[in-house]
Enzyme design. Structure first.
Site, PDB file in Angstrom:
ATOM      1  N   ARG A  77     -54.351 -10.020  17.157  1.00 42.68           N
ATOM      2  CA  ARG A  77     -54.277  -9.200  18.744  1.00 42.68           C
ATOM      3  C   ARG A  77     -53.609  -9.816  19.582  1.00 42.68           C
ATOM      4  O   ARG A  77     -53.691 -11.197  19.944  1.00 42.68           O
ATOM      5  CB  ARG A  77     -55.509  -8.924  19.004  1.00 42.68           C
ATOM      6  N   HIS A 121     -51.812  -6.631  29.445  1.00 39.96           N
ATOM      7  CA  HIS A 121     -53.049  -7.660  29.664  1.00 39.96           C
ATOM      8  C   HIS A 121     -52.620  -8.459  30.955  1.00 39.96           C
ATOM      9  O   HIS A 121     -52.372  -9.651  30.866  1.00 39.96           O
ATOM     10  CB  HIS A 121     -53.141  -8.454  28.333  1.00 39.96           C
ATOM     11  N   GLU A 166     -59.201  -4.654  29.724  1.00 41.64           N
ATOM     12  CA  GLU A 166     -60.166  -4.915  30.854  1.00 41.64           C
ATOM     13  C   GLU A 166     -59.829  -4.392  32.124  1.00 41.64           C
ATOM     14  O   GLU A 166     -59.410  -5.092  32.968  1.00 41.64           O
ATOM     15  CB  GLU A 166     -60.468  -6.269  30.811  1.00 41.64           C
ATOM     16  N   ASN A 291     -64.531  -6.370  25.011  1.00 48.82           N
ATOM     17  CA  ASN A 291     -64.417  -7.777  24.997  1.00 48.82           C
ATOM     18  C   ASN A 291     -66.096  -8.206  25.414  1.00 48.82           C
ATOM     19  O   ASN A 291     -66.439  -7.630  26.604  1.00 48.82           O
ATOM     20  CB  ASN A 291     -63.606  -8.205  26.088  1.00 48.82           C
ATOM     21  N   TYR A 293     -68.606 -11.443  26.420  1.00 53.96           N
ATOM     22  CA  TYR A 293     -68.985 -12.721  26.617  1.00 53.96           C
ATOM     23  C   TYR A 293     -70.388 -13.056  27.038  1.00 53.96           C
ATOM     24  O   TYR A 293     -70.856 -14.005  26.443  1.00 53.96           O
ATOM     25  CB  TYR A 293     -67.822 -13.420  27.683  1.00 53.96           C
ATOM     26  N   GLU A 349     -62.619  -9.132  21.729  1.00 53.91           N
ATOM     27  CA  GLU A 349     -62.620 -10.619  22.120  1.00 53.91           C
ATOM     28  C   GLU A 349     -64.087 -10.947  22.255  1.00 53.91           C
ATOM     29  O   GLU A 349     -64.970 -10.157  22.645  1.00 53.91           O
ATOM     30  CB  GLU A 349     -62.232 -10.738  23.669  1.00 53.91           C
TER      31      GLU A 349
HETATM   32  C1  FCB Z   1     -61.250 -11.972  29.057  1.00 54.79           C
HETATM   33  C2  FCB Z   1     -59.597 -11.812  29.205  1.00 54.79           C
HETATM   34  C3  FCB Z   1     -59.068 -12.775  28.345  1.00 54.79           C
HETATM   35  C4  FCB Z   1     -59.697 -14.426  28.366  1.00 54.79           C
HETATM   36  C5  FCB Z   1     -61.194 -14.425  28.346  1.00 54.79           C
HETATM   37  C6  FCB Z   1     -61.920 -15.408  28.289  1.00 54.79           C
HETATM   38  O1  FCB Z   1     -61.533 -11.518  30.102  1.00 54.79           O
HETATM   39  O2  FCB Z   1     -59.378 -10.764  28.651  1.00 54.79           O
HETATM   40  O3  FCB Z   1     -57.507 -12.903  28.424  1.00 54.79           O
HETATM   41  O4  FCB Z   1     -59.299 -14.805  29.762  1.00 54.79           O
HETATM   42  O5  FCB Z   1     -61.779 -13.395  29.112  1.00 54.79           O
END
Ligand code: FCB
Length: 443
Positions: A77, A121, A166, A291, A293, A349
């Site tokens: 990607r 992006h 995002e 995405n 985290y 992500e």
């Molecule tokens: C996300 C972004 C990516 C990177 C990660 C850690 O929000 O899409 O570009 O910065 O975080």
């Protein structure tokens, strides 16, 4: 992680974004983008650095693709730099820029991998910021020309399209909080940016369907689905308020639910909607990217303009200060299953920022990142068992890169980049993922 816990056709990929890895910022006709400009503002970037060189992937894509193949990845990607293919946000395509992406896709195909391209992006051409950026409807209209050109030029090259990465970060971080380019702190502008980024997605969808293209197309969100810090009714509501502001304001229009009432009624926000916009935004998509985290606990706070505050958390934090909470991913996937009415989902992500040290053996022993990824893959498998239509997982990131306002101070790669020599060193996590993909990564 035992691959047997995942469906046979589960897709494993790795991810990056143009501004973060390409470098070659002013080569072969590429013109300025808002991150080139934002990086010049004193104090905007932690190490005052920019993406001029980054991981130099523009020159080293063959080496990188070869390494991806060695690790067994099935898809890469990447994102396309708008100002590389349409310099100055103009209408004259830059042959060399387009060639670069064709070559990259050819290289991926030659090595048996699929190309997954994100159109936006975050690297908006500077000329569009000069007219107000995403706060100006014109930027969304310009996205028509850009996306149509890419669909036409890269048809047959790209196997999976993502319109926007995002929208949350584009609108909220860029125009409300101001920690990302263009660095504005203006609620009214940010509400316009929300609507126009949503509209740009819809406009690209319209062009795609008009062209009758076949590869699947979707959008990537970073859904924020916080948990209530206590059992109090108001804290439970606060978690939903936060989800409305940070997630449903983007996903709602795309999935045909419109803007959340909490935003339009309780907060009284006005979005610059014109006739027909909501229909354009809500056209069916083929899949959704996630995405993920972290997850945060929240509580009701009447003093906050949006009535919610973040509560302290207990989980280990990564080197960027984010809590590790794979259960949050599981919870989020179950919520998304209903909200998205079962359409295919991909983790586009997921990954961890660690304090990586290159050791004398030329390796990085990033055990914490392995544990992070492993836990999140388990959460994926658990969600799939509950009927979530999850089709794949892209790790963030293939290689260490320019982490936006953090500059080069934060490393997310499964491959270490020595920014002095630009040499690549696969970390332990790269080999862990290789083994998972091959079916031998259980631990
Ligand atoms: C996300 C972004 C990516 C990177 C990660 C850690 O929000 O899409 O570009 O910065 O975080």
């Amino acid at each position: 992680m035992d691959r047997a816990n995942l469906p046979e056709d589960f897709l494993f990929g790795c991810a990056t974004a143009s501004y973060q890895v390409e470098g070659a910022a002013f080569e072969d006709g590429r013109t300025r983008c808002i991150w080139d400009d934002f990086a010049l503002i004193p104090g905007a970037i932690k190490d005052s650095n920019d993406g001029r060189v980054a991981a130099d992937q523009y020159h080293r894509y063959k080496e990188d693709v070869a390494l991806m193949e060695e690790l067994g990845f099935q898809s890469y990607r990447f994102s396309i730099s708008w100002s590389r293919v349409l310099p100055n946000a103009g209408s004259t395509p830059n042959k060399k820029g387009i060639e670069y992406y064709k070559n990259l896709c050819n290289e991926l195909h030659a090595k048996g991998m699929k190309a997954c391209a994100t159109l936006y992006h975050w690297d908006l051409p500077s000329e569009l910021q000069a007219i107000g950026g995403w706060a100006n409807r014109e930027t969304a209209l310009k996205f028509r020309e850009y996306s149509a050109l890419m669909f036409k030029e890269l048809d047959g090259y790209v196997d999976m399209w993502i319109t926007i990465n995002e929208p949350f970060c584009v609108a909220w971080l860029g125009y409300k909080i101001g920690c990302h380019a263009p660095g504005h702190k203006n609620l009214e502008e940010s509400l316009a940016a929300v609507h126009h980024i949503n509209l740009a997605h819809g406009i690209a969808m319209e062009e795609y369907r008009k062209g009758g293209y076949k590869a699947p197309i979707g959008i990537t969100f970073n859904p924020q689905t916080p948990r209530p810090a206590t059992r109090k009714e108001m804290d439970k509501k606060a978690a939903l308020y936060k989800r409305a502001v940070d997630t449903e304001v983007f996903m709602g229009p795309v999935f045909g639910y419109g803007y959340p009432e909490f935003c339009t009624e309780t907060l009284g926000w006005k979005f610059p909607i014109e006739d027909g916009d909501m229909e354009i935004i809500s056209q069916p998509i083929d899949f959704m990217g996630i995405n993920y985290y972290n997850e945060y606990p929240v509580y009701y706070n009447e003093k906050d303009p949006e009535l919610v505050s973040t509560a302290p958390h207990w989980e280990r934090t990564t080197n960027i200060g984010w809590p590790v909470d794979e259960k949050g991913l599981y919870r989020q996937l179950l919520w998304l299953k209903d909200y998205t009415r079962g359409i295919p989902l991909y983790i586009t992500e997921n990954g961890s920022c660690e304090d990586d040290q290159l050791t004398n053996d030329g390796r990085v022993h990033d055990r914490e990142r392995i544990v992070y990824i492993d836990k999140h893959l388990h959460a994926c498998a658990d969600a799939i068992k509950e009927g979530v239509n999850l089709k794949g997982y892209f790790v963030w990131s293939f290689i260490d890169n320019y982490e936006w306002a953090e500059g080069y101070t934060k490393r997310f790669g499964i491959v270490y980049c020595d920014y002095g020599t630009l040499k690549r060193y696969p970390k332990d996590s790269a080999y862990y993922l290789r083994d998972v993909i091959a079916g031998y990564g259980d631990f």
